[in-house]
Design a protein around this motif. Structure first.
Motif, PDB file in Angstrom:
ATOM      1  N   LEU A 125     -12.743  -6.251  -2.690  1.00 33.96           N
ATOM      2  CA  LEU A 125     -12.809  -5.671  -1.355  1.00 33.96           C
ATOM      3  C   LEU A 125     -12.163  -6.569  -0.310  1.00 33.96           C
ATOM      4  N   PRO A 126     -12.504  -7.868  -0.237  1.00 32.06           N
ATOM      5  CA  PRO A 126     -11.812  -8.722   0.743  1.00 32.06           C
ATOM      6  C   PRO A 126     -10.314  -8.831   0.473  1.00 32.06           C
ATOM      7  N   PHE A 127      -9.919  -8.823  -0.797  1.00 28.29           N
ATOM      8  CA  PHE A 127      -8.502  -8.872  -1.131  1.00 28.29           C
ATOM      9  C   PHE A 127      -7.790  -7.654  -0.537  1.00 28.29           C
ATOM     10  N   LYS A 128      -8.361  -6.470  -0.754  1.00 24.34           N
ATOM     11  CA  LYS A 128      -7.735  -5.250  -0.251  1.00 24.34           C
ATOM     12  C   LYS A 128      -7.660  -5.255   1.269  1.00 24.34           C
ATOM     13  N   PHE A 129      -8.730  -5.726   1.922  1.00 28.70           N
ATOM     14  CA  PHE A 129      -8.778  -5.691   3.388  1.00 28.70           C
ATOM     15  C   PHE A 129      -7.785  -6.672   4.003  1.00 28.70           C
ATOM     16  N   PHE A 130      -7.776  -7.901   3.513  1.00 28.48           N
ATOM     17  CA  PHE A 130      -6.949  -8.939   4.123  1.00 28.48           C
ATOM     18  C   PHE A 130      -5.511  -8.960   3.595  1.00 28.48           C
ATOM     19  N   LEU A 131      -5.329  -8.699   2.313  1.00 28.92           N
ATOM     20  CA  LEU A 131      -4.024  -8.904   1.681  1.00 28.92           C
ATOM     21  C   LEU A 131      -3.398  -7.632   1.126  1.00 28.92           C
ATOM     22  N   GLY A 132      -4.114  -6.524   1.226  1.00 34.96           N
ATOM     23  CA  GLY A 132      -3.663  -5.304   0.563  1.00 34.96           C
ATOM     24  C   GLY A 132      -2.270  -4.851   0.944  1.00 34.96           C
ATOM     25  N   ARG A 133      -1.946  -4.842   2.240  1.00 40.95           N
ATOM     26  CA  ARG A 133      -0.622  -4.369   2.668  1.00 40.95           C
ATOM     27  C   ARG A 133       0.483  -5.255   2.111  1.00 40.95           C
ATOM     28  N   ALA A 134       0.275  -6.557   2.207  1.00 41.92           N
ATOM     29  CA  ALA A 134       1.299  -7.476   1.707  1.00 41.92           C
ATOM     30  C   ALA A 134       1.468  -7.355   0.201  1.00 41.92           C
ATOM     31  N   TYR A 135       0.343  -7.230  -0.494  1.00 43.57           N
ATOM     32  CA  TYR A 135       0.434  -7.214  -1.957  1.00 43.57           C
ATOM     33  C   TYR A 135       0.869  -5.862  -2.503  1.00 43.57           C
ATOM     34  N   ASP A 136       0.674  -4.796  -1.761  1.00 43.80           N
ATOM     35  CA  ASP A 136       1.287  -3.530  -2.148  1.00 43.80           C
ATOM     36  C   ASP A 136       2.801  -3.675  -2.122  1.00 43.80           C
ATOM     37  N   ASP A 137       3.309  -4.362  -1.102  1.00 39.36           N
ATOM     38  CA  ASP A 137       4.755  -4.549  -1.011  1.00 39.36           C
ATOM     39  C   ASP A 137       5.247  -5.552  -2.050  1.00 39.36           C
ATOM     40  N   LYS A 138       4.442  -6.584  -2.356  1.00 36.99           N
ATOM     41  CA  LYS A 138       4.817  -7.511  -3.426  1.00 36.99           C
ATOM     42  C   LYS A 138       4.847  -6.812  -4.781  1.00 36.99           C
ATOM     43  N   SER A 139       3.963  -5.843  -4.968  1.00 34.45           N
ATOM     44  CA  SER A 139       3.990  -5.067  -6.214  1.00 34.45           C
ATOM     45  C   SER A 139       5.282  -4.255  -6.306  1.00 34.45           C
ATOM     46  N   ALA A 140       5.707  -3.671  -5.180  1.00 36.53           N
ATOM     47  CA  ALA A 140       6.987  -2.962  -5.157  1.00 36.53           C
ATOM     48  C   ALA A 140       8.140  -3.928  -5.420  1.00 36.53           C
ATOM     49  N   GLN A 141       8.031  -5.122  -4.867  1.00 37.39           N
ATOM     50  CA  GLN A 141       9.021  -6.174  -5.107  1.00 37.39           C
ATOM     51  C   GLN A 141       9.124  -6.491  -6.599  1.00 37.39           C
ATOM     52  N   GLU A 142       7.989  -6.645  -7.237  1.00 33.24           N
ATOM     53  CA  GLU A 142       7.995  -6.952  -8.671  1.00 33.24           C
ATOM     54  C   GLU A 142       8.639  -5.834  -9.484  1.00 33.24           C
ATOM     55  N   ARG A 143       8.367  -4.587  -9.113  1.00 32.24           N
ATOM     56  CA  ARG A 143       8.976  -3.465  -9.851  1.00 32.24           C
ATOM     57  C   ARG A 143      10.494  -3.507  -9.738  1.00 32.24           C
TER      58      ARG A 143
END
Length: 210
Positions: A125-143
């Motif tokens: 939950l804290p990961f999604k709240f604080f870092l979710g937007r950035a890590y969604d984009d990092k996941s797209a970066q990895e793809r």
């Protein structure tokens, strides 16, 4: 080797530049604030440019053997829509293909891509709240990287610290061993510099923790 570091003006990128120079590599540092990089070395070329501009990236790739991408955003940007990581990677992948540069080493983080499933229950939950937007984009970066056809390695550090280089960190390549943990930016840089000539982790995305 001739190494291009994208995002070399601070953090992991700056430390990677220092360590790559110490290891004897020729380093070209691309950043919008490259002129302010506080390293003086005859083997360092500071190039002011924008990672989102194809012309800047293509020009920086001339004569390069290896690219290390170490992009970051400010803390205040975590709560806004984030597209830097995927947008810059889309530009980079196309430029590398055009210039025939094959080796790409990139920093994302634990929680990007398929490593998100390894986040502990209490951290989700804290990961999604604080870092979710950035890590969604990092996941797209990895793809984008995984679909690029390049000889890629993705480094996924855990929680970053400003501690010293120890060389005693763990490189967790097996999914069953992925976990969060602390690691210094200097130790992340150590891993990145090692990958310049070491192909052990080509096509892999290990998690890095102490």
């Amino acid at each position: 080797m001739h190494v291009l570091i994208i995002g070399a003006s601070k953090g992991i990128g700056l430390e990677t530049a220092r360590q790559a120079l110490k290891a004897g590599h020729q380093v070209r540092a691309l950043a919008r604030s490259a002129a302010g990089i506080e390293i003086s070395d005859p083997n360092l070329e500071k190039v002011s440019g924008d990672a989102l501009k194809a012309a800047d990236v293509e020009a920086a790739l001339a004569g390069v053997d290896v690219v290390i991408q170490t992009l970051g955003i400010a803390g205040g940007d975590l709560f806004k829509p984030v597209s830097l990581f995927s947008a810059a990677t889309r530009v980079l992948v196309a430029a590398m293909a055009a210039k025939g540069v094959k080796r790409l080493i990139c920093v994302t983080g634990f929680g990007a891509g398929d490593s998100r499933a390894s986040i502990g229950f209490l951290q989700k939950l804290p990961f999604k709240f604080f870092l979710g937007r950035a890590y969604d984009d990092k996941s797209a970066q990895e793809r984008l990287i995984k679909d690029s056809g390049l000889d890629w390695t993705i480094a996924r550090p855990g929680i970053l610290t400003n501690g010293p280089k120890t060389g005693r960190y763990q490189t967790l390549a097996e999914v069953s061993k992925w976990r969060n943990g602390l690691i210094s930016r200097a130790d992340v840089a150590d891993f990145l510099v090692r990958q310049i000539e070491d192909r052990t982790y080509v096509g892999q995305a290990p998690v890095l923790v102490n």
